[in-house]
Design a protein around this motif. Structure first.
Motif, PDB file in Angstrom:
ATOM      1  N   ARG A   9       0.819  -1.222   0.000  1.00 33.74           N
ATOM      2  CA  ARG A   9       0.000   0.000   0.000  1.00 33.74           C
ATOM      3  C   ARG A   9       0.849   1.268   0.000  1.00 33.74           C
ATOM      4  NH1 ARG A   9      -2.813   3.366   4.058  1.00 33.74           N
ATOM      5  NH2 ARG A   9      -4.888   3.932   3.254  1.00 33.74           N
ATOM      6  N   SER A  10       1.831   1.369   0.874  1.00 29.03           N
ATOM      7  CA  SER A  10       2.619   2.605   0.956  1.00 29.03           C
ATOM      8  C   SER A  10       3.421   2.843  -0.319  1.00 29.03           C
ATOM      9  CB  SER A  10       3.534   2.602   2.183  1.00 29.03           C
ATOM     10  OG  SER A  10       4.497   1.584   2.084  1.00 29.03           O
ATOM     11  N   VAL A  13       0.819   4.069  -2.947  1.00 27.93           N
ATOM     12  CA  VAL A  13       0.383   5.425  -2.610  1.00 27.93           C
ATOM     13  C   VAL A  13       1.492   6.435  -2.906  1.00 27.93           C
ATOM     14  CG1 VAL A  13      -0.281   6.937  -0.687  1.00 27.93           C
ATOM     15  CG2 VAL A  13      -1.377   4.698  -0.961  1.00 27.93           C
ATOM     16  N   ASP A  14       2.736   6.109  -2.594  1.00 28.82           N
ATOM     17  CA  ASP A  14       3.856   7.009  -2.892  1.00 28.82           C
ATOM     18  C   ASP A  14       3.996   7.240  -4.393  1.00 28.82           C
ATOM     19  OD1 ASP A  14       4.524   7.362  -0.221  1.00 28.82           O
ATOM     20  OD2 ASP A  14       6.128   5.864  -0.244  1.00 28.82           O
ATOM     21  N   THR A  17       0.972   9.393  -5.562  1.00 30.37           N
ATOM     22  CA  THR A  17       1.036  10.762  -5.036  1.00 30.37           C
ATOM     23  C   THR A  17       2.037  11.588  -5.839  1.00 30.37           C
ATOM     24  OG1 THR A  17       0.410  10.017  -2.815  1.00 30.37           O
ATOM     25  CG2 THR A  17       1.522  12.148  -2.987  1.00 30.37           C
ATOM     26  N   ARG A  38      -2.312  12.579  -1.369  1.00 30.40           N
ATOM     27  CA  ARG A  38      -1.952  11.326  -0.694  1.00 30.40           C
ATOM     28  C   ARG A  38      -3.194  10.636  -0.124  1.00 30.40           C
ATOM     29  NH1 ARG A  38       2.409   9.137   0.292  1.00 30.40           N
ATOM     30  NH2 ARG A  38       2.653   7.496   1.813  1.00 30.40           N
ATOM     31  N   ARG A  39      -4.077  11.398   0.496  1.00 33.41           N
ATOM     32  CA  ARG A  39      -5.313  10.819   1.047  1.00 33.41           C
ATOM     33  C   ARG A  39      -6.201  10.249  -0.061  1.00 33.41           C
ATOM     34  NH1 ARG A  39      -6.362  15.731   5.175  1.00 33.41           N
ATOM     35  NH2 ARG A  39      -4.892  15.084   6.793  1.00 33.41           N
ATOM     36  N   MET A  41      -5.116   9.025  -2.868  1.00 32.98           N
ATOM     37  CA  MET A  41      -4.470   7.800  -3.326  1.00 32.98           C
ATOM     38  C   MET A  41      -4.611   6.662  -2.314  1.00 32.98           C
ATOM     39  SD  MET A  41      -3.916   8.740  -6.218  1.00 32.98           S
ATOM     40  CE  MET A  41      -3.647  10.201  -7.192  1.00 32.98           C
ATOM     41  N   GLU A  42      -4.625   6.981  -1.026  1.00 31.50           N
ATOM     42  CA  GLU A  42      -4.886   5.960  -0.006  1.00 31.50           C
ATOM     43  C   GLU A  42      -6.290   5.395  -0.175  1.00 31.50           C
ATOM     44  OE1 GLU A  42      -1.983   7.773   3.516  1.00 31.50           O
ATOM     45  OE2 GLU A  42      -4.134   8.264   3.522  1.00 31.50           O
ATOM     46  N   PHE A  45      -6.376   3.220  -3.374  1.00 30.37           N
ATOM     47  CA  PHE A  45      -5.773   1.903  -3.140  1.00 30.37           C
ATOM     48  C   PHE A  45      -6.736   1.020  -2.360  1.00 30.37           C
ATOM     49  CE2 PHE A  45      -3.666  -1.308  -0.682  1.00 30.37           C
ATOM     50  CZ  PHE A  45      -2.799  -1.888  -1.599  1.00 30.37           C
TER      51      PHE A  45
END
Length: 191
Positions: A9-10, A13-14, A17, A38-39, A41-42, A45
């Protein structure tokens, strides 16, 4: 290519973003703040991991998110909480009306039949232009016999999608940008 797990996930998201920090459509949605991107994309995901598919390139420099609109229709307490968090934490109350308007407009042009929705294809900025995104797109397009739909506000992406047999079926003129709606019919299988 590999199907992403929740532990990816991270990374996903990176990538998204950074890849979408200057995107007109994303900035229209969240107001251009990295924290809000970022939110978004979180949220993307989490939703695609639950109701679609998420893939990473072998070198973990590109990712692609597909959403299954049929699965998305299944509401739970978790998806309601995600939507509320998106509205308040990413979009913001002041942007909510214009985003809902845009989403309604796009939905009016989506087909009534089953489809795969390509929500995001992102390549880390340091790796763009090396064919990683094209390779990932190529590897994932034929994983389903359903037509694939997507939108882009980035003109330079149109030739890429056209190389993969996507065609523009609608162009929407929004207040600060144009949004191109594309589709790709499934490749017929030869028996």
């Amino acid at each position: 290519m590999k199907k992403a797990t929740y532990s990816d996930r991270s990374i996903v998201v990176d990538i998204l973003t950074q890849a979408f920090s200057m995107n007109k459509s994303v900035n229209y949605t969240v107001g251009g703040k990295v924290k809000r991107i970022r939110r978004l994309m979180e949220y993307s995901f989490d939703l695609c991991y639950r109701s679609g598919e998420v893939y990473l390139s072998d070198e973990k420099a590109a990712c692609i998110l597909f959403l299954d609109p049929e699965k998305r229709k299944k509401t739970s307490l978790k998806t309601i909480l995600w939507d509320v968090k998106l509205a308040f934490g990413a979009i913001g109350i002041l942007n909510l009306r214009k985003v809902l308007y845009r989403e309604n407009l796009v939905q009016k042009h989506h087909p009534k039949h089953r489809m795969r929705y390509l929500w995001f294809l992102g390549v880390h900025p340091s790796q763009q232009g090396q064919g990683i995104g094209s390779a990932l797109l190529d590897q994932t397009l034929n994983l389903s016999s359903l037509p694939v739909y997507l939108e882009t506000s980035t003109l330079k992406n149109l030739p890429l999608y056209e190389r993969f047999d996507f065609s523009v079926y609608q162009k929407l003129d929004l207040p600060s940008y144009q949004l191109y709606l594309l589709k790709k019919d499934p490749t017929p299988t030869i028996c």
